[in-house]
Design an enzyme around this catalytic site. Structure first.
Site, PDB file in Angstrom:
ATOM      1  N   ASP A 142      43.874  54.609  98.017  1.00 24.50           N
ATOM      2  CA  ASP A 142      43.690  53.379  97.174  1.00 24.50           C
ATOM      3  C   ASP A 142      44.574  52.228  97.932  1.00 24.50           C
ATOM      4  O   ASP A 142      43.991  51.194  98.123  1.00 24.50           O
ATOM      5  CB  ASP A 142      44.409  53.615  95.781  1.00 24.50           C
ATOM      6  CG  ASP A 142      43.914  54.875  95.273  1.00 24.50           C
ATOM      7  OD1 ASP A 142      42.803  55.158  95.601  1.00 24.50           O
ATOM      8  OD2 ASP A 142      44.444  55.405  94.247  1.00 24.50           O
ATOM      9  N   GLY A 175      34.680  50.282  69.826  1.00 21.73           N
ATOM     10  CA  GLY A 175      36.032  49.939  69.713  1.00 21.73           C
ATOM     11  C   GLY A 175      36.384  50.598  68.570  1.00 21.73           C
ATOM     12  O   GLY A 175      35.759  51.239  67.484  1.00 21.73           O
ATOM     13  N   HIS A 181      27.084  56.707  72.153  1.00 23.28           N
ATOM     14  CA  HIS A 181      27.785  56.060  73.236  1.00 23.28           C
ATOM     15  C   HIS A 181      26.779  56.723  74.521  1.00 23.28           C
ATOM     16  O   HIS A 181      26.849  57.673  74.935  1.00 23.28           O
ATOM     17  CB  HIS A 181      29.292  56.623  73.415  1.00 23.28           C
ATOM     18  CG  HIS A 181      30.147  55.800  72.430  1.00 23.28           C
ATOM     19  ND1 HIS A 181      30.920  54.722  72.953  1.00 23.28           N
ATOM     20  CD2 HIS A 181      30.573  56.193  71.487  1.00 23.28           C
ATOM     21  CE1 HIS A 181      31.805  54.386  71.892  1.00 23.28           C
ATOM     22  NE2 HIS A 181      31.336  55.328  70.868  1.00 23.28           N
ATOM     23  N   LYS A 191      38.174  56.343  91.364  1.00 21.31           N
ATOM     24  CA  LYS A 191      38.399  56.716  93.042  1.00 21.31           C
ATOM     25  C   LYS A 191      37.048  56.699  93.629  1.00 21.31           C
ATOM     26  O   LYS A 191      37.144  56.485  95.041  1.00 21.31           O
ATOM     27  CB  LYS A 191      38.865  57.996  92.846  1.00 21.31           C
ATOM     28  CG  LYS A 191      39.598  58.800  93.784  1.00 21.31           C
ATOM     29  CD  LYS A 191      40.914  58.090  93.938  1.00 21.31           C
ATOM     30  CE  LYS A 191      41.961  58.547  95.180  1.00 21.31           C
ATOM     31  NZ  LYS A 191      42.969  58.010  94.969  1.00 21.31           N
ATOM     32  N   CYS A 202      27.808  51.428  69.311  1.00 18.25           N
ATOM     33  CA  CYS A 202      28.740  51.895  68.248  1.00 18.25           C
ATOM     34  C   CYS A 202      29.353  50.647  67.559  1.00 18.25           C
ATOM     35  O   CYS A 202      28.783  50.060  66.825  1.00 18.25           O
ATOM     36  CB  CYS A 202      29.986  52.647  68.902  1.00 18.25           C
ATOM     37  SG  CYS A 202      30.775  53.723  67.808  1.00 18.25           S
ATOM     38  N   TYR A 203      30.827  50.431  67.498  1.00 14.91           N
ATOM     39  CA  TYR A 203      31.264  49.143  66.906  1.00 14.91           C
ATOM     40  C   TYR A 203      30.419  47.897  67.352  1.00 14.91           C
ATOM     41  O   TYR A 203      30.328  47.214  66.511  1.00 14.91           O
ATOM     42  CB  TYR A 203      32.634  48.977  67.183  1.00 14.91           C
ATOM     43  CG  TYR A 203      33.335  47.680  66.593  1.00 14.91           C
ATOM     44  CD1 TYR A 203      33.924  47.983  65.170  1.00 14.91           C
ATOM     45  CD2 TYR A 203      33.499  46.537  67.312  1.00 14.91           C
ATOM     46  CE1 TYR A 203      34.221  46.747  64.609  1.00 14.91           C
ATOM     47  CE2 TYR A 203      33.921  45.429  66.755  1.00 14.91           C
ATOM     48  CZ  TYR A 203      34.562  45.641  65.329  1.00 14.91           C
ATOM     49  OH  TYR A 203      34.874  44.333  64.762  1.00 14.91           O
ATOM     50  N   GLU A 248      26.986  55.662  77.398  1.00 17.51           N
ATOM     51  CA  GLU A 248      27.773  55.704  78.764  1.00 17.51           C
ATOM     52  C   GLU A 248      28.279  57.064  78.982  1.00 17.51           C
ATOM     53  O   GLU A 248      28.912  57.061  80.034  1.00 17.51           O
ATOM     54  CB  GLU A 248      28.645  54.544  78.818  1.00 17.51           C
ATOM     55  CG  GLU A 248      29.948  54.580  77.578  1.00 17.51           C
ATOM     56  CD  GLU A 248      29.560  53.907  76.474  1.00 17.51           C
ATOM     57  OE1 GLU A 248      28.129  53.780  76.039  1.00 17.51           O
ATOM     58  OE2 GLU A 248      30.066  53.853  75.674  1.00 17.51           O
TER      59      GLU A 248
END
Ligand code: XMP
Length: 525
Positions: A239, A59, A182, A381, A86-87, A184
């Site tokens: 979508d 964050g 991070h 997507k 991280c945060y 991710e």
């Protein structure tokens, strides 16, 4: 909240731009997770959610800031594994008795390398191969100003980087793990492995699949809607189509689809959509031909944001009209995806800035007394496509390139006229035909023509022409959030330009757009 049928992981969101990628990495591991903002997670919520593990996202805040985002105190006493990123690491240390320092000279942004300490732990299984040519160090992606300067009691250091002495830490007894980088993002190549190790240590079975998502989503839709009526804005894109089929499966004929023809569709598109949904899927469908309304309101408008907002407003007006006509629909369903959300709204206190007012998010006025059903709001997507396949939509349909809600309006920079739209439609059809003929359609995320707000001089058949110029765009992308231009061969481009100019009257010049995203966006407006 949904019924608890799978082991669940809770991601507490502290406002990072990439929180959703954590969910993606976990879904790739077939782990069910939900993201909830820190300010909506209290001890009562934790009890009812009953997570098997918790992740604290990164964050933009600093633990030193007044009112800094904090997790609920009870989270540390649940006896479940926690991973702080991280945060999330800083706040975990701050709460558990460690120290965080302002990053004077120790901030790190971008690529960094973590090296192991002598202490090993299964959370790092598969990391730090010594025979991979990098001497056992691992590339990670950092983005931090503050850093942990003293770890909390019970924690051990498993990895360090030059500016993050506590890059990877663990409290093995309590199953708390905390990393400064991070895992991710793509630029942490072994990041996915870290998540895999974490969920394995937490005891997840990995039994959550797209089939399970479908069941979960159907249950949520039924819970949310009850016996009320829903209308769904169907654009013909993947979508909204997937959203419609999913909602139809959940509530049957309580759903009516409204296909708004705003006069900004591609060649033959309206007929295709109506045939497929009305005839093939047997769904109640209203085909609202509102091209005069939209094109009238857009006359003389050239500002991209005004265009988007005008289209958004009119969509809502049309939906409201039809909500009444189906006998009082109280819900509006939309195929909003996560990239639409992240690029249009700011997480409270978070960093996401508005790039474009996506009509399906930004155009919804408060006054419209309808509630939203957005079953794809947390999906990317490619996940929507997987869900579409799961729901039995034809492959050719699922593989269609995305098409934006505001349609050709945002592919016609400057003023929109019927003449320009007509030229654009025909040119776009030739371009897509070329791409299909060369077998390139499925290699490309999105391809389209745009008509530029200029005329140029040309010579055809010994005569002077003064016609429109077109830009062709084709990009590769994984999720629409970043993109690169598609490297067509010169032969392909030359052949396509020639075909367009020969077959479409009103065009005498064709450009190819070589801009990536960022700095460009995929659409021209
Ligand atoms: P940009 O142009 O922002 O587009 O790079 C990213 C992806 O989103 C699509 N797009 C939209 N989709 N409503 C939509 O439903 C919109 O207002 C909208 N604007 C852009 C775009 O086509 C690309 O796939």
């Amino acid at each position: 909240m949904t019924q608890n049928t799978h082991d669940r992981l809770l991601i507490i969101d502290f406002g990072s731009q990439v929180t959703q990628l954590i969910a993606r990495r976990l879904r790739e591991l077939n782990v069910y997770c939900e993201i909830h903002p820190f300010n909506r997670v209290d001890d009562a919520f934790l009890r009812s959610f009953a997570p098997k593990a918790v992740i604290f996202s990164g964050g933009p805040a600093s633990v030193f800031a007044e009112g800094a985002p904090m997790p609920p105190a009870g989270v540390f006493d649940m006896g479940v594994p926690i991973l702080g990123i991280c945060y999330g690491q800083q706040v975990m240390m701050h709460c558990l008795g460690g120290k965080v320092e302002r990053g004077h000279g120790t901030a790190e942004f971008g690529r960094a390398y973590v090296t192991p300490t002598p202490t090993t732990h299964p959370i790092l299984s598969g990391w730090f191969d010594t025979d991979d040519g990098h001497g056992g160090r691992e590339q990670v992606w950092m983005s931090h100003g503050d850093h942990v300067s003293e770890i909390a009691p019970g924690f051990q250091v498993l990895g360090t980087s030059p500016n993050a002495p506590f890059a990877i830490t663990a409290n093995p007894e309590r199953h708390f793990y905390a990393v400064q980088f991070h895992p991710e993002v793509h630029h942490t190549p072994k990041g996915a492995k870290l998540y895999e190790n974490f969920v394995k240590l937490a005891g997840f079975k990995g039994d959550w699949t797209m089939g399970a998502y479908r069941e979960e989503a159907i249950r949520k839709i039924r819970e949310q809607v009850g016996d009320q009526k829903v209308i769904c804005g169907l654009s013909g894109g993947v979508d909204s189509s997937v959203a419609a089929v999913l909602i139809h499966e959940a509530i049957g004929d309580q759903l009516t689809c409204v296909f708004v023809d705003h006069g900004l569709l591609r060649l033959g598109e309206a007929e295709q959509v109506v045939t497929m949904f009305r005839d093939h899927y047997n769904m109640p469908l209203i085909h609202a031909d509102e091209s005069d309304l939209f094109l009238g309101a857009l006359e003389g408008v050239s500002d991209p944001e005004v265009k988007r907002k005008t289209i958004g407003r009119l969509f809502i007006e049309v939906f409201e009209k039809h909500a009444k006509s189906v006998g009082g629909a109280t819900f509006l369903a939309q195929g909003t995806l996560y990239p639409d959300v992240i690029e249009s709204v700011s997480f409270s206190g978070g960093p996401s800035v508005t790039i474009k007012s996506h009509h399906n998010v930004g155009g919804l006025p408060e006054k419209m007394g309808m509630k939203l059903v957005e079953p794809l709001r947390e999906l990317f997507k490619d996940e929507v496509r997987a869900l579409g396949r799961e729901l039995g939509l034809p492959d050719a349909f699922i593989g269609r390139h995305p098409f934006p809600g505001p349609g050709l309006a945002i592919r016609c920079p400057g003023e929109i006229t019927r003449e320009k739209l007509d030229i654009l439609r025909r040119a776009d059809a030739v371009y897509i035909d070329q791409i299909r003929k060369h077998g390139l359609y499925d290699d490309i995320w999105q391809a389209f023509a745009a008509i530029l707000p200029m005329r140029t001089v040309g010579v055809m058949g010994d005569g002077r022409t003064y016609d429109y110029a077109l830009a062709l765009r084709a990009v590769t992308s994984v999720d629409g959030m970043t993109a690169d231009y598609y490297p067509f061969t010169h032969d392909f481009l030359g052949e396509t330009a020639t075909r367009i100019i020969n077959e479409v009257q009103g065009v005498n010049r064709v450009f190819y757009d070589c801009t990536s995203k960022p700095p460009g966006t995929i659409e021209l407006e």
